[in-house]
Design an enzyme around this catalytic site. Sequence first.
Site, short mmCIF file in Angstrom:
data_model
loop_
_atom_site.label_atom_id
_atom_site.label_comp_id
_atom_site.label_asym_id
_atom_site.label_seq_id
_atom_site.Cartn_x
_atom_site.Cartn_y
_atom_site.Cartn_z
N GLY A 45 0.82 -1.20 0.00
CA GLY A 45 0.00 0.00 0.00
C GLY A 45 0.86 1.26 0.00
N SER A 46 0.42 2.27 0.71
CA SER A 46 1.09 3.58 0.67
C SER A 46 2.44 3.61 1.37
CB SER A 46 0.18 4.64 1.28
OG SER A 46 -0.96 4.85 0.47
N THR A 47 2.80 2.56 2.12
CA THR A 47 4.16 2.52 2.69
C THR A 47 5.20 2.41 1.57
OG1 THR A 47 4.11 0.10 2.97
CG2 THR A 47 3.33 1.43 4.82
#
Length: 638
Positions: A320-322
């Site tokens: 995801g956004s990591t």
Amino acid sequence: MWHRDSDRYKLFTRRALMLGAGKGLLLTGLAARMYYLQVLESDRYRTLADENRISHRLLPPPRGLITDRFGAQLAVNRQNYHIMIVREQTPDVRRTLEILNQIIDLGPGIIERVERDVAKRRSFVPVTVRDNLTWDEVARVGVNAPDLPGLIIDAGRSRDYPEGPHLAHTLGYVAAVSEKELNGDPLLELPGFTIGKSGIEKVYDLALRGKAGTSQVEVNALGRVIRELEREEGESGNTVVMTLDLELQRYANQRLSRQESASAVVMDIHNGEVLAMASHPAYDPNAFTTGISHRLWNSLVNNPYSPLSNKAVNGTYAPGSTFKMCVALAGLESGIISADQRFFCNGYLDLGNARFHCWKRGGHGWVNMHNSLKHSCDVYYYEISQKIGIDRIAAMANKLGLGTETGIDLPNERSGLIPTKDWKEIQLGKRWQGGETLIASIGQGYVLTTPLQLCTMTARIASGKAVKPHLTRDHVAPDGISSRQNEEFPDIQISRASLARVRDGMNGVSNELHGTGYRARIDIKGMELAGKSGTSQVRRITMRERQTTGVLDNDDLPWKYRDHALFVAFAPIENPRYACAVVVDHGGGGSSVAAPIVRDLLIKAQELQSARPGISAADLPASAQLRPKPPQSEEGEG
């Protein structure tokens, strides 16, 4: 007539002489052979006779201990009482076992199994009836010994894990040797000998085994032991000192226990030492040591939350956004974009006839790199990924430790997946599409990572070094010699300016108002964290769902269709020491579910650092205790 008798006499005499000479030669040969055997070869045959009389037997050595970084014992050898029966010493084996079963519970099928074993062995050979007797059971059997002829209580050693499930996935467990594991080592053929089957117990099994002892016993022609002539005890296995901090490990397990399924890793960014690695739910490794039942095994295998799997190492998740820190660094290092360059986000980006949405329906407006991380703007990363391409992103991901095994000293580590154009061509036989680059830029699509890799990525961003995680500090031999030396990690070959820009964006996530992780910040001066939230979709959101019902909330979905919640961070900001990654399976939002866990773990790690050595959890400051779950960030996340 006389001449004829004389000829006969001469013939008889010659024959008698020849026969006598032959017998003489035979007697001489026999005497020589007897002299050779009884005089010249006497020592050799005396040795052979002794070898037929003397039996050499191996004695299993004590298995080496496993401790945490401060010497707390994590795997030990405890005294194990077991009861055996000798057939020749009891008039009725079954009757004796039935009486025993009234005194202590033998369990189903034990009597029948012992009867089969007794029938296969010689009458004087003991057969094990039951292992792991409690002291109360030993006492009850001892009191009733007159009614239990042929029974013997013996004491041995078995592996014990005092922390039980808290360290099951890292320590692993030992169990009996299977046929396919026999390799000619006589130690493995000893009855009841156990070897490491998973975790640290498996990786360092040879070091932990030790050196077998020997016993010389005198036996008769039937193999019955008459007496022990000589005994030499073996050498215990090496002590393995782990990098884990038991107090932090306990806390991590406690903190994850609120979730159905989750994992966490805390690492020292300077030396790669893993201070805590937790995977929830877990199992009790002692159940394998004592012999796990079919019922318990089936319940573990069929559990939908996978308690047997170490999710921190074996679980693969879309980051995801990591993953956006990786894309940001790839953009900066390519020279194609700058940190101050801005892109406009109106809530989506069109590519061909496909529309790629930002998590925020109305968009974020004009966004630079700092704000793209702070607000987790998807459109910003769609834009820069089109400019730099998937292969540059993949190269940066590999440099940060994603898509490849970290080399940690645990078995069955998974490498995850960072796709490239060539990878798709080779593996799927299809050309890479532009839309797939956009999806990958926000950590979705083919991109897969493990929680350990995400922690490694965070440690490398925070330190600027190619940190590699490991779980053991030393393998301490009996003479005290340690086999591991401090390792110097090379520079990661990413400019300091680029790393500083990304770290600044992570600081905005956690410590600036409206950052996606602001509500899970550490507000203790000198302990502040910098992090990045992530929410990983596990289902496809259709255009029809967006236009009719709207995207369903995680709470309205069955557990297995909810998003994964992720958060990564390092602390303290001014002088980073620790990196942490948490993944909550189907937990929902990363900022609301995973971030508070990371915060609490980093507080605990920093407070334990200042409180060492020998501090107990009860003595720690109140700020290290569990905190209530904060409300979800106003800004949400990507």
